[in-house]
Design an enzyme around this catalytic site. Structure first.
Site, mmCIF file in Angstrom:
data_model
loop_
_atom_site.group_PDB
_atom_site.id
_atom_site.type_symbol
_atom_site.label_atom_id
_atom_site.label_comp_id
_atom_site.label_asym_id
_atom_site.label_seq_id
_atom_site.Cartn_x
_atom_site.Cartn_y
_atom_site.Cartn_z
ATOM 1 N N GLY A 149 5.395 10.177 -2.224
ATOM 2 C CA GLY A 149 4.822 11.401 -3.305
ATOM 3 C C GLY A 149 4.296 12.399 -2.417
ATOM 4 N N MET B 120 0.494 13.299 0.354
ATOM 5 C CA MET B 120 -0.308 12.443 1.346
ATOM 6 C C MET B 120 -1.830 13.210 1.418
ATOM 7 S SD MET B 120 -0.834 9.911 3.478
ATOM 8 C CE MET B 120 -2.515 9.934 4.076
ATOM 9 N N GLU B 121 -2.907 12.223 1.438
ATOM 10 C CA GLU B 121 -4.353 13.066 1.447
ATOM 11 C C GLU B 121 -4.799 13.356 2.531
ATOM 12 O OE1 GLU B 121 -3.343 9.623 0.908
ATOM 13 O OE2 GLU B 121 -4.898 8.501 1.610
ATOM 14 N N HIS C 77 -4.577 13.113 -7.694
ATOM 15 C CA HIS C 77 -4.509 11.649 -6.985
ATOM 16 C C HIS C 77 -4.994 12.073 -5.704
ATOM 17 C CE1 HIS C 77 -3.098 7.584 -5.750
ATOM 18 N NE2 HIS C 77 -3.156 8.051 -4.908
ATOM 19 N N GLU C 78 -4.062 12.945 -5.103
ATOM 20 C CA GLU C 78 -4.426 13.261 -3.637
ATOM 21 C C GLU C 78 -5.738 13.823 -3.386
ATOM 22 O OE1 GLU C 78 -2.534 11.557 -1.605
ATOM 23 O OE2 GLU C 78 -0.803 11.511 -3.152
ATOM 24 N N GLU D 244 -6.260 2.897 -2.806
ATOM 25 C CA GLU D 244 -5.180 3.448 -3.871
ATOM 26 C C GLU D 244 -5.391 3.047 -5.239
ATOM 27 O OE1 GLU D 244 -3.496 5.610 -3.117
ATOM 28 O OE2 GLU D 244 -3.204 5.347 -0.724
HETATM 29 N N1 TRP Z 1 -1.457 7.614 0.669
HETATM 30 C C1 TRP Z 1 -0.489 8.225 0.001
HETATM 31 C C2 TRP Z 1 -0.904 8.288 -1.432
HETATM 32 O O1 TRP Z 1 -0.916 7.251 -1.891
HETATM 33 C C3 TRP Z 1 0.766 7.379 0.315
HETATM 34 C C4 TRP Z 1 1.712 7.856 1.273
HETATM 35 C C5 TRP Z 1 2.236 8.982 1.440
HETATM 36 C C6 TRP Z 1 2.546 7.070 2.197
HETATM 37 N N2 TRP Z 1 3.126 9.015 2.639
HETATM 38 C C7 TRP Z 1 3.152 7.828 2.989
HETATM 39 C C8 TRP Z 1 2.635 5.713 2.225
HETATM 40 C C9 TRP Z 1 4.179 7.269 3.896
HETATM 41 C C10 TRP Z 1 3.533 5.019 3.288
HETATM 42 C C11 TRP Z 1 4.353 5.769 3.982
HETATM 43 O O2 TRP Z 1 -0.915 9.199 -1.885
HETATM 44 ZN ZN ZN Z 2 -2.839 7.307 -2.713
#
Ligand code: TRP
Ligand code: ZN
Length: 863
Positions: free
Chosen positions: A268, A270-271, A304-305, A327
């Site tokens: 979705g 990435m933070e 969330h992020e 998470e």
């Molecule tokens: N940390 C991210 C989230 O929860 C998750 C995530 C983004 C992720 N890209 C990824 C996990 C690629 C595994 C692989 O918002």
């Molecule tokens: Zn997350």
């Protein structure tokens, strides 16, 4: 990829084997010479021996080779370092050294979308969980925290924008139309939070002033044409920043916060610290292309992020077994944020529906794992509904037991104590115990035991004494044959059947043993039980309530979730009874829906949820052996009766929800939701004007919610308008990938008899591609949750999915592995289907050159 030998037994990583890192890297400088075909990465690491040992420096690497290795300014010959399974091993004499490496990357050939890759002309990165090792040699584990300085150099025309974590510290021009930018992130962070983006992007800029007066420059970066679709995300970002200050006392900590939207993304969003990277589907929204549900998802994922900046970044994870530390907690935080922004009741219903649809089956199948797993082969496979959504429920239970003020004291202590650290789930629990004053000794089992507890609640009444007998059971899961009783906080209240009023206050019953009885005295009238109100514990509950009790609660319960739940239970009992061969009595369901539709106090979004039948998948989860065709038949029969029995009501609701013009407000969203539900019911009746009504809505809609609602209804049916609408939708949106995804998923989710054939045909459509994860999920992901279409008796659905998985595995193992779980549910089905599902899994496992991602999911699914 695995070679033939190691394919038999990829190595298992165990939580018990955790050891602190041998070397720390307090500082890293990265220098990128960016190019789509050939990028050069120079890394300078300040390394420090951690503890008293003689072990060499070992840096993770994946698919990269060192062009150069230099220590303290001296280039090492090939005999002074070695490669061990991708890792760079360098024996070092002292306790501090400066280690330099260079590697070459080909972002345009990176189809895995992990590490540095190209997407629609951009260059971007994805490092979580183990992508950084595909960019440079580094101890790629979350407990090694470093200060990053990043310099990027690129062709200015192609890549005018150069972004990385932290704050910008300099830019400049170079010869040959090239330019550079440098960024510095003052907060030490693990490598999984590193990010860069280079490309031709436009920015939506705004500002946020934190409560201590820091002015933060906000930027949402997208392709030029998408700029008008970024305002909703920006508003959500600012609301999130304010909410985290108010609710958790957490302020943002850098001068800039950037978000970039990309079209090819495995997840979705990435933070990455100060530079969140998003799947464009969770940023872009305008009325013409995004549904109300999309708007909600955008706000939820932006929140969330953003919330990860504290729960994840400032306090990160010691190792990947602790993934739920960030998470689960962050999902809980984004759920509460969304609940505060709109209807809390509807949000809770949606969250529970999601948990039941995605997590309960996980807990009941071969891939069941605790929210803190004990082992894994590939960590990417553990970004699951269990870690995320059940993890959030576990945090929520602590919040329920502590109450808001004490819960806040617990989180304050957690953030204070572990700021700048890589922490564990135990650290969180300990802070919560101390800060909130809770005893969480036995509660820790939620981190250890997999599976969904089942509670049996039996209410008996003798005179004025009511006894509530509670029993809990937890079935065996893989590797965990025997289970201990869990701590279950159950919110309970009794209602007076005669008056419809509550009998006394709500009680929080914290169940800690296998069997327990709760007594209520002085109950004058017949009592009806409302239990697990607000879904206070993530369990299934079986009660001895009659259909009339459930109908009563659906009209009188003062907890909106419990009210919804009573209705769902009534529908479910009716359907399960019908499938078991009884003569179904549809009347109580119809009466309860009539009541709900007539209640002027209820908000329309809630009504829309309450009158929807449980999904075919959910019904299947309540059968000993899932019979997809019988479920479909029973559900459709009930749907038709609800439609015809309440035709006047549906027509009235439909008319009542009609708006003159699109408006984005809670009220208008609720109306659109109920309108689409009403349309769906009108369409399953044999009303002669149904298709025309749907088509009219499709054609005149001034927003995507109404348009897609109508399209979905038409796509379920047999009318001539179906193909006309699908064709018109395609023609209108063929150049908009996100909307075209809806065109694919709408057809994949169709209840028609020929959906499997349609899906197979769509997989050969010119617009279908395995290279884009959103497109794959729109077709194959949606299809796999369409229970009847996927589970045709001949097994062609299984073979189709297996073909996709095998083909996709060659280019994107992570996304391929996510498609495996539906095949692993074979134990839930009859012999014939089970054998065919196993056959599909076996064919996947037997594929030469399989990734460890897919190998782990498919091989575990066979057991
Ligand atoms: N940390 C991210 C989230 O929860 C998750 C995530 C983004 C992720 N890209 C990824 C996990 C690629 C595994 C692989 O918002
Ligand atoms: Zn997350």
């Amino acid at each position: 990829m695995l070679d033939a030998l190691s394919a038999a037994a990829p190595s298992v990583i165990r939580r018990q084997d955790y050891r602190p890192p041998d070397w720390l890297v307090p500082e890293i400088e990265l220098d990128f010479t960016l190019d789509g075909v050939k990028s050069r990465v120079r890394a300078v690491l300040q390394v420090e021996r951690n503890g008293d040992h003689r072990r060499p420096l070992t840096l993770d690497g994946d698919d990269i080779t060192p062009e150069l290795v230099r220590v303290d300014g001296v280039t090492l010959g090939g005999d002074a370092w070695s490669l061990d399974d991708g890792r760079l091993v360098v024996p070092l004499p002292g306790s501090q050294h400066r280690v330099e490496t260079e590697v070459l990357l080909s972002p345009e050939l990176n189809t895995q979308l992990m590490g540095l890759y190209a997407s629609g002309g951009l260059l971007c990165t994805q490092c979580e969980a183990e992508g950084f090792r595909r960019i440079t040699f580094f101890p790629d584990r979350p407990d090694v925290l470093s200060r990053y300085t990043v310099r990027m150099e690129a062709d200015r025309a192609r890549y005018p924008v150069l972004l990385s974590n932290g704050d910008p510290v300099g830019t400049g021009e170079l010869a040959d139309g090239r330019h550079w930018a440098q960024w510095h992130d003052p907060y030490p962070k693990p490598s999984y939070l590193f990010a860069l983006v280079a490309g031709d992007l436009e920015v939506n800029r705004s500002e946020f002033t934190t409560r201590s007066g820091r002015v933060v420059e906000l930027g949402i970066w997208v392709r030029k044409d998408d700029l008008p679709k970024t305002d909703h995300a920006m508003a959500a970002l600012k609301a999130s920043m304010a909410w985290d200050e108010q609710v958790y006392g957490r302020e943002y900590d850098l001068d800039v916060f950037n978000i970039v939207a990309v079209s090819d993304f495995n997840f979705g969003a990435m933070e990455n610290k100060g530079l969140n990277i998003f799947n464009s589907r969770y940023i872009l929204a305008d009325p013409d292309t995004a549904t109300d549900a999309d708007y909600d998802a955008v706000a939820g994922v932006v929140a969330h992020e953003y919330f990860h900046n504290w729960s994840g970044n400032r306090v990160t994870c010691r190792d990947w077994f602790q993934l739920s530390l960030k998470e689960g907690f962050t999902v809980y935080r984004d759920q509460c944020f969304s609940a505060d922004q709109g209807s809390a009741a509807v949000k809770r219903i949606e969250d529970v529906r999601m948990l039941r649809a995605a997590q309960f089956p996980e807990d009941a199948g071969p891939l069941a794992h605790p929210i803190r797993p004990d082992s894994y082969i590939e960590i990417s496979n553990f970004y699951t509904a269990t870690i995320y959504n059940k993890g959030a429920e576990v945090i929520r239970m602590m919040a329920v037991m502590a109450g808001p003020e004490r819960f806040r004291r617990g989180t304050d202590l957690y953030f204070e104590r572990h700021d700048g650290q890589a922490a564990t789930c135990d650290d969180f629990i300990a802070a919560m115990e101390e800060g909130a004053g809770l005893d969480l000794g036995q509660f820790r089992r939620w981190y250890e035991q997999a599976g969904t507890p089942r509670v049996t609640a039996t209410l008996t009444q003798k005179g004025s004494t009511v006894s509530l007998r509670l029993e809990q059971q937890l079935a065996a899961t893989p590797g965990q044959p025997d289970k201990q009783p869990m701590v279950l906080p159950l919110r309970v209240r009794l209602f007076n059947e005669r008056s419809g009023e509550p009998l006394g206050e709500e009680r929080l019953v914290v169940m800690t043993v296998a069997e327990q009885t709760v007594v209520f005295e002085n109950v004058a009238d017949r009592a009806v039980l409302s239990i697990n109100r607000g879904f206070s514990a993530p369990v299934t509950v079986e009660t001895n309530r009659t259909p009339s009790d459930l109908a009563f609660l659906s009209a009188h319960d003062d907890d909106p979730f419990a009210r919804y739940e009573a209705m769902q239970q009534l529908m479910l009992d009716t359907l399960v009874g019908a499938i078991a061969g009884g003569t179904p009595d549809h009347a109580p369901v119809i009466a309860a829906i009539r009541n709900t539709l007539a209640d002027p106090a209820l908000d329309k979004a809630f009504v829309a949820e309450a009158v929807l039948l449980p999904s075919e998948g959910f019904i299947g989860d309540h059968m000993l052996v899932v019979d997809p065709d019988a479920i479909h038949a029973a559900r459709e029969a009930l749907r038709r009766e609800i439609a015809t029995g309440l035709m006047a009501e549906w027509r009235a609701a439909y008319a009542d929800c009609q708006a003159n013009r699109f408006e984005y407000s809670s009220k208008a969203k609720g109306a659109r939701r109920l309108r689409s539900v009403a349309l769906g019911y009108i369409a399953v009746s044999d009303a002669p004007d149904a298709a025309a009504l749907a088509f009219g809505q499709f054609e005149t809609a001034d927003n995507m919610t109404d348009r897609q609602g109508a399209l979905g209804t038409l796509a379920n049916g047999d009318s001539a308008e179906r193909l006309t609408a699908l064709g018109a939708f395609y023609d209108r949106y063929r150049d908009n990938a996100l909307v075209l995804d809806k065109w694919f998923s709408t057809q994949a989710l169709s209840l028609r008899d020929d959906t499997l054939d349609q899906v197979i045909a769509l997989s050969k459509h010119a617009d279908f591609t395995l290279a884009n994860p959103n497109r794959v999920r729109a077709l194959a992901g949606a299809f796999a949750v369409n229970q009847r279409a996927f589970h045709t008796e001949d097994g062609r659905g299984y073979a189709f999915l297996a073909d996709i998985i095998v083909a996709l595995d060659r280019i994107n193992p992570q996304t391929a592995a996510r498609l495996v779980p539906p095949l692993g549910r074979w134990r839930r089905f009859g012999e014939g289907r089970a054998a065919l599902m196993r056959q599909a899994l076996q064919r996947i496992v037997d594929t030469p050159g399989l990734s460890k991602d897919v190998y782990e999911q498919a091989s575990k699914s066979l057991v």
